[in-house]
Design an enzyme around this catalytic site. Sequence first.
Site, PDB file in Angstrom:
ATOM      1  N   HIS A  17       0.822  -1.207   0.000  1.00 13.26           N
ATOM      2  CA  HIS A  17       0.000   0.000   0.000  1.00 13.26           C
ATOM      3  C   HIS A  17       0.862   1.265   0.000  1.00 13.26           C
ATOM      4  CE1 HIS A  17      -3.203  -2.697   1.194  1.00 13.26           C
ATOM      5  NE2 HIS A  17      -4.079  -1.716   1.112  1.00 13.26           N
ATOM      6  N   ASN A  47       7.558  -4.847   2.924  1.00 12.45           N
ATOM      7  CA  ASN A  47       6.150  -4.568   3.194  1.00 12.45           C
ATOM      8  C   ASN A  47       5.743  -4.944   4.613  1.00 12.45           C
ATOM      9  OD1 ASN A  47       3.449  -3.798   2.404  1.00 12.45           O
ATOM     10  ND2 ASN A  47       2.974  -5.970   2.298  1.00 12.45           N
TER      11      ASN A  47
END
Length: 195
Positions: A17, A47
């Site tokens: 994201h 991540n």
Amino acid sequence: MQAMLSDYHGSGYDRGHMTPSGDEPDTSSQNQSFLLSNIVPQTAALNRGAWEGVESAVRGWADQEGEVFVVTGPGYNPDEAQQTLGPGHIPIPAITWKAIYDPVGPGTGAYVCLNTAKPVCKITSVAMLTQLVHIDPFPALPEHLKAQIASMPPIRQSPYALSHRAGNEKLQKNWKSVAVQKALKALLHSLRGNR
């Protein structure tokens, strides 16, 4: 070009994201944060580790100051052949970054993370970030403000990384033991009594 879930399937890359779902104000916005237009390929190590730590640090900064402006993006190495992902040939960024402007401070700064199996994240100036990625996240701000680095919070340890660190299972089990819980309660009781 359009990313598809099939581009990520079996690729070894996470869907990273740019705007974290945890920063969104409601369920609808959180669901929209999972659109592939808000996502870039990130290594699992980045991540689930350092990048989550950057997100936590920025979230904590915003909670403390009440308002900060955040611009996030990927960066690509123009000197290397572009690595891509899946049938859609989704570009894999060399870095991901977050630039922050704190109007209360006032100050700016940026977190820059290598998108590798052993990621490293550094704090730098917005001016240096702009030279690196050829994007000025805050074009309206004066150059002297972008050249200095604000007092930025350190990158926090990712809860995921902590829970998956070797030996943590034993440590977590020990912390849940009755003896440790009794000792913690006794410590808290004595601290309250000393006030």
